[in-house]
Design a protein around this motif. Sequence first.
Motif, PDB file in Angstrom:
ATOM      1  N   ALA A 163       0.829  -1.202   0.000  1.00 39.22           N
ATOM      2  CA  ALA A 163       0.000   0.000   0.000  1.00 39.22           C
ATOM      3  C   ALA A 163       0.867   1.257   0.000  1.00 39.22           C
ATOM      4  O   ALA A 163       0.578   2.234  -0.708  1.00 39.22           O
ATOM      5  N   GLN A 164       1.914   1.232   0.791  1.00 40.62           N
ATOM      6  CA  GLN A 164       2.824   2.375   0.835  1.00 40.62           C
ATOM      7  C   GLN A 164       3.475   2.593  -0.522  1.00 40.62           C
ATOM      8  O   GLN A 164       3.656   3.733  -0.967  1.00 40.62           O
ATOM      9  N   ARG A 165       3.813   1.512  -1.186  1.00 40.87           N
ATOM     10  CA  ARG A 165       4.454   1.645  -2.500  1.00 40.87           C
ATOM     11  C   ARG A 165       3.494   2.233  -3.526  1.00 40.87           C
ATOM     12  O   ARG A 165       3.889   3.042  -4.372  1.00 40.87           O
ATOM     13  N   LEU A 166       2.234   1.815  -3.465  1.00 39.47           N
ATOM     14  CA  LEU A 166       1.234   2.405  -4.356  1.00 39.47           C
ATOM     15  C   LEU A 166       1.083   3.898  -4.091  1.00 39.47           C
ATOM     16  O   LEU A 166       0.980   4.702  -5.027  1.00 39.47           O
ATOM     17  N   ALA A 167       1.048   4.279  -2.817  1.00 41.00           N
ATOM     18  CA  ALA A 167       0.881   5.687  -2.456  1.00 41.00           C
ATOM     19  C   ALA A 167       2.068   6.524  -2.921  1.00 41.00           C
ATOM     20  O   ALA A 167       1.922   7.719  -3.192  1.00 41.00           O
ATOM     21  N   ALA A 168       3.236   5.902  -3.033  1.00 41.99           N
ATOM     22  CA  ALA A 168       4.429   6.635  -3.451  1.00 41.99           C
ATOM     23  C   ALA A 168       4.417   6.970  -4.936  1.00 41.99           C
ATOM     24  O   ALA A 168       5.117   7.893  -5.377  1.00 41.99           O
ATOM     25  N   LEU A 187      -5.105  -4.489 -19.534  1.00 39.36           N
ATOM     26  CA  LEU A 187      -3.949  -3.906 -20.224  1.00 39.36           C
ATOM     27  C   LEU A 187      -3.633  -2.513 -19.697  1.00 39.36           C
ATOM     28  O   LEU A 187      -2.471  -2.177 -19.437  1.00 39.36           O
ATOM     29  N   GLN A 188      -4.665  -1.701 -19.533  1.00 41.28           N
ATOM     30  CA  GLN A 188      -4.459  -0.326 -19.083  1.00 41.28           C
ATOM     31  C   GLN A 188      -3.864  -0.289 -17.686  1.00 41.28           C
ATOM     32  O   GLN A 188      -2.900   0.439 -17.415  1.00 41.28           O
ATOM     33  N   VAL A 189      -4.439  -1.070 -16.771  1.00 34.69           N
ATOM     34  CA  VAL A 189      -3.940  -1.074 -15.393  1.00 34.69           C
ATOM     35  C   VAL A 189      -2.521  -1.619 -15.343  1.00 34.69           C
ATOM     36  O   VAL A 189      -1.650  -1.067 -14.663  1.00 34.69           O
ATOM     37  N   ALA A 190      -2.267  -2.710 -16.066  1.00 36.39           N
ATOM     38  CA  ALA A 190      -0.930  -3.298 -16.066  1.00 36.39           C
ATOM     39  C   ALA A 190       0.102  -2.318 -16.593  1.00 36.39           C
ATOM     40  O   ALA A 190       1.199  -2.177 -16.032  1.00 36.39           O
ATOM     41  N   ALA A 191      -0.230  -1.620 -17.694  1.00 29.95           N
ATOM     42  CA  ALA A 191       0.712  -0.667 -18.279  1.00 29.95           C
ATOM     43  C   ALA A 191       0.982   0.498 -17.340  1.00 29.95           C
ATOM     44  O   ALA A 191       2.138   0.908 -17.167  1.00 29.95           O
ATOM     45  N   GLU A 192      -0.073   1.025 -16.709  1.00 27.55           N
ATOM     46  CA  GLU A 192       0.120   2.164 -15.817  1.00 27.55           C
ATOM     47  C   GLU A 192       0.898   1.766 -14.565  1.00 27.55           C
ATOM     48  O   GLU A 192       1.734   2.527 -14.074  1.00 27.55           O
ATOM     49  N   LEU A 193       0.648   0.564 -14.048  1.00 31.75           N
ATOM     50  CA  LEU A 193       1.415   0.096 -12.898  1.00 31.75           C
ATOM     51  C   LEU A 193       2.878  -0.127 -13.265  1.00 31.75           C
ATOM     52  O   LEU A 193       3.787   0.225 -12.504  1.00 31.75           O
TER      53      LEU A 193
END
Length: 297
Positions: free
Chosen positions: A25-30, A163-169
């Motif tokens: 979660a912290q990594r996502l927030a960063a 695809l969109q979520v994977a690419a953005e992540l």
Amino acid sequence: MQPMFHHILIILRQTAEDQYTLQKAQRLAACQPCHFSIFIANPVKLPRPDPQLVGSLTKQQLSELSAVTSDYLISENKGNAEIHWLRNYLNESDISLVITAPLSGSGLLPGLYDKLCHFLINDCELPVWLVKTPLPLTEDSILACLDIEDASLRNQHLNEVILQVAAELANALGEPLHLLNCFQDELMTMDLSYDTAHGFKKHPDELGNHQRLLQSYLLPGNVVSPCQIHIKEGCPDNEVPLVAAQLQAGLTLIGNNHCHSRLSAVLGNTAHYLCQQTPTDMLVLKPGTVIAGRQVS
């Protein structure tokens, strides 16, 4: 750019894996602006959690989240009552992602050993991130799994969102992206068509067909990072865990098109099986998922 997941619900299970959930979660927030709500589940075999001592969490981890945490909730219920309360809470909130660690266990009836996780995969409309590993010491990769054999509009939209979520992540986390599609060659089943006038029916090149179908998703207008594409002949139940392990992926994205299925409620489905067998974190996307303002319908 609008964040993919603007409000994340962190569900803590009072297990050692809670620290991994907070790390992710912290990594996502960063890498994207978001805020958190924390829900502390109430395991059947444990007493009501102490707000001052939540499982194995450290004060430092909680303090790092406190600046972006809007709600801090402790379950007053257990079992089915807890799930009922959580369902209502999610329906009334603007949560866009749920992140938690599944309880360890196995079996043919997934709902019997982890009802909360079963609910999140099968009945919750929101994306769910199941945390299974700690943060890596080296660069991880992201594996996005598509189902292009299902030509329904609903499934095409779900593939596009995966695809969109994977690419953005991958872009946000700086990790390489891999795409996987599985097919089962018609010739492998030995279903051969024959008539006396024309002989055997010519079978299409399944690999070529899948390459062409994948290309339709990878048009310039789609949001796709540079990636490695894997087309595997075999059942997804076998190939997804195998490829994820071979790539040493940190996160595997799948879709679940069978939410609310009565059969899935008892026996589970492919999404349940993959979440159990794939040795990576799992991000399960559903019909109805809203990503950066776009809904899959």
